[in-house]
Design a protein around this motif. Structure first.
Motif, PDB file in Angstrom:
ATOM      1  N   VAL A  15       0.783   0.384   6.275  1.00  0.00           N
ATOM      2  CA  VAL A  15       2.191   0.755   6.246  1.00  0.00           C
ATOM      3  C   VAL A  15       2.455   2.038   7.040  1.00  0.00           C
ATOM      4  CG1 VAL A  15       4.041   1.559   4.703  1.00  0.00           C
ATOM      5  CG2 VAL A  15       2.678  -0.424   4.097  1.00  0.00           C
ATOM      6  N   GLU A  46       8.339   4.969   2.622  1.00  0.00           N
ATOM      7  CA  GLU A  46       7.771   3.766   3.219  1.00  0.00           C
ATOM      8  C   GLU A  46       6.738   3.121   2.290  1.00  0.00           C
ATOM      9  OE1 GLU A  46       6.344   4.445   7.201  1.00  0.00           O
ATOM     10  OE2 GLU A  46       8.198   5.434   7.778  1.00  0.00           O
ATOM     11  N   LEU A  49       8.444   1.449  -0.745  1.00  0.00           N
ATOM     12  CA  LEU A  49       9.027   0.164  -0.384  1.00  0.00           C
ATOM     13  C   LEU A  49       7.942  -0.913  -0.270  1.00  0.00           C
ATOM     14  CD1 LEU A  49      11.542  -1.453   0.372  1.00  0.00           C
ATOM     15  CD2 LEU A  49      11.189  -0.735   2.739  1.00  0.00           C
ATOM     16  N   ALA A  50       6.820  -0.554   0.340  1.00  0.00           N
ATOM     17  CA  ALA A  50       5.704  -1.506   0.478  1.00  0.00           C
ATOM     18  C   ALA A  50       5.149  -1.897  -0.884  1.00  0.00           C
ATOM     19  CB  ALA A  50       4.607  -0.899   1.350  1.00  0.00           C
ATOM     20  N   LYS A  52       6.811  -1.859  -3.717  1.00  0.00           N
ATOM     21  CA  LYS A  52       7.833  -2.708  -4.337  1.00  0.00           C
ATOM     22  C   LYS A  52       7.691  -4.144  -3.834  1.00  0.00           C
ATOM     23  CE  LYS A  52      12.766  -3.458  -4.574  1.00  0.00           C
ATOM     24  NZ  LYS A  52      14.009  -3.260  -3.856  1.00  0.00           N
ATOM     25  N   ASN A  53       7.529  -4.304  -2.529  1.00  0.00           N
ATOM     26  CA  ASN A  53       7.417  -5.638  -1.942  1.00  0.00           C
ATOM     27  C   ASN A  53       6.105  -6.331  -2.324  1.00  0.00           C
ATOM     28  OD1 ASN A  53       9.904  -5.374  -0.686  1.00  0.00           O
ATOM     29  ND2 ASN A  53       9.025  -4.608   1.204  1.00  0.00           N
ATOM     30  N   GLN A  54       5.018  -5.591  -2.339  1.00  0.00           N
ATOM     31  CA  GLN A  54       3.687  -6.163  -2.607  1.00  0.00           C
ATOM     32  C   GLN A  54       3.479  -6.494  -4.084  1.00  0.00           C
ATOM     33  OE1 GLN A  54       1.241  -6.581  -0.168  1.00  0.00           O
ATOM     34  NE2 GLN A  54      -0.298  -7.330  -1.560  1.00  0.00           N
ATOM     35  N   TYR A  55       3.921  -5.576  -4.956  1.00  0.00           N
ATOM     36  CA  TYR A  55       3.608  -5.712  -6.386  1.00  0.00           C
ATOM     37  C   TYR A  55       4.822  -5.993  -7.270  1.00  0.00           C
ATOM     38  CZ  TYR A  55      -0.850  -3.883  -4.825  1.00  0.00           C
ATOM     39  OH  TYR A  55      -2.042  -3.710  -4.161  1.00  0.00           O
ATOM     40  N   GLY A  56       6.017  -6.012  -6.673  1.00  0.00           N
ATOM     41  CA  GLY A  56       7.225  -6.297  -7.441  1.00  0.00           C
ATOM     42  C   GLY A  56       7.588  -5.219  -8.441  1.00  0.00           C
TER      43      GLY A  56
END
Length: 84
Positions: A15, A46, A49-50, A52-56
Motif C-alpha cells: 500500500v 492509506e 483504508l487498505a 478496511k478493504n482487506q479485513y472489513g
C-alpha cells in the motif's frame, strides 16, 4: 497470528510502495510511526483504508483504541483479531 503479522507487513509494503523493504525488515514490535518504520499521517490514512478493504474493519481516526492499534504490527494484528 504469525500469518496475520506477515500479511500486515506485506500489506504495509504494498500500500505504501516501500520498495526497499521486505516483511522480514519490519520488526513486529517496532513503532510504525516516528522512530520506527517512519510512517506519517498520510500513510496512516492509506493503511487504514487498505485494512478496511482487506479485513472489513471500520476504523475511526478519533478513536483512542484505533490510535493505540496503529502503534506496531503486533498491536494492529491484535486489534484486527479482536474485531473479527
Amino acid at each position: 497470528m504469525e500469518k496475520l503479522h506477515h500479511d500486515l507487513k506485506a500489506l504495509i509494503i504494498e500500500v505504501l510502495n516501500l520498495e526497499e523493504v521486505t516483511p522480514e525488515n519490519i520488526d513486529t514490535q517496532a513503532p510504525l510511526f516516528g522512530d520506527g518504520l517512519g510512517l506519517d499521517s498520510i500513510d496512516a490514512l492509506e493503511l487504514g483504508l487498505a485494512i478496511k478493504n482487506q479485513y472489513g474493519i471500520v476504523l475511526s481516526s478519533e478513536s483512542e483504541e484505533t490510535k493505540k492499534a496503529f502503534y506496531s504490527v503486533k498491536t494492529l494484528a491484535d486489534f484486527i483479531s479482536s474485531q473479527q
